[in-house]
Design a protein around this motif. Structure first.
Motif, mmCIF file in Angstrom:
data_model
loop_
_atom_site.group_PDB
_atom_site.id
_atom_site.type_symbol
_atom_site.label_atom_id
_atom_site.label_comp_id
_atom_site.label_asym_id
_atom_site.label_seq_id
_atom_site.Cartn_x
_atom_site.Cartn_y
_atom_site.Cartn_z
ATOM 1 N N THR A 50 31.899 -0.464 33.569
ATOM 2 C CA THR A 50 32.046 -0.164 34.994
ATOM 3 C C THR A 50 32.974 1.027 35.198
ATOM 4 O OG1 THR A 50 33.788 -1.794 35.117
ATOM 5 C CG2 THR A 50 31.607 -2.510 35.789
ATOM 6 N N THR A 51 32.452 2.207 34.939
ATOM 7 C CA THR A 51 33.188 3.410 35.310
ATOM 8 C C THR A 51 32.732 3.825 36.701
ATOM 9 O OG1 THR A 51 31.559 4.902 34.365
ATOM 10 C CG2 THR A 51 33.312 4.148 32.894
ATOM 11 N N THR A 52 33.424 4.763 37.276
ATOM 12 C CA THR A 52 33.133 5.170 38.649
ATOM 13 C C THR A 52 31.723 5.729 38.784
ATOM 14 O OG1 THR A 52 35.461 5.725 38.918
ATOM 15 C CG2 THR A 52 33.939 6.594 40.555
ATOM 16 N N VAL A 55 29.003 2.976 38.485
ATOM 17 C CA VAL A 55 28.934 2.189 39.711
ATOM 18 C C VAL A 55 28.232 2.977 40.810
ATOM 19 C CG1 VAL A 55 30.314 1.121 41.529
ATOM 20 C CG2 VAL A 55 30.938 0.780 39.155
ATOM 21 N N LEU A 56 28.548 4.263 40.935
ATOM 22 C CA LEU A 56 27.866 5.092 41.935
ATOM 23 C C LEU A 56 26.366 5.193 41.652
ATOM 24 C CD1 LEU A 56 30.360 8.029 42.536
ATOM 25 C CD2 LEU A 56 29.685 6.251 44.138
#
Length: 96
Positions: A50-52, A55-56
């Motif tokens: 779950t990196t930024t 997730v985006l």
């Protein structure tokens, strides 16, 4: 002597009303398959890390899936309420 225009023997499928209805049905099926695919890919992308950016990507994938579902629903409603399109024949009494 008047000249008569020969009647076309074969009307192309794409230019007939039934052709447009069948293509819209295929487009509904295509929207449903695309939505299912995008939901699967979005959920699978959110599972491992779950990196930024992941997730985006997952959120945008789910947004695309919602848009595909809305597209399919709107086309289904168009076929349900106006199946023959603008070429539907009306009587004079319907215009009043």
């Amino acid at each position: 002597m008047s000249t008569l225009k020969p009647k076309p023997k074969h009307r192309p499928f794409c230019f007939s009303v039934k052709g447009h209805v069948k293509m819209l049905r295929l487009d509904i099926i295509n929207s449903a398959i695309a939505a299912i695919f995008m939901i699967i890919i979005s959920v699978l992308s959110l599972l491992p890390e779950t990196t930024t950016f992941i997730v985006l990507g997952g959120v945008f994938g789910l947004l695309v899936a919602v848009c595909c579902i809305a597209d399919g629903v709107l086309m289904y409603r168009k076929l349900l309420f106006n199946p023959s399109g603008p070429y539907q024949k009306r009587t004079i009494h319907d215009k009043i």
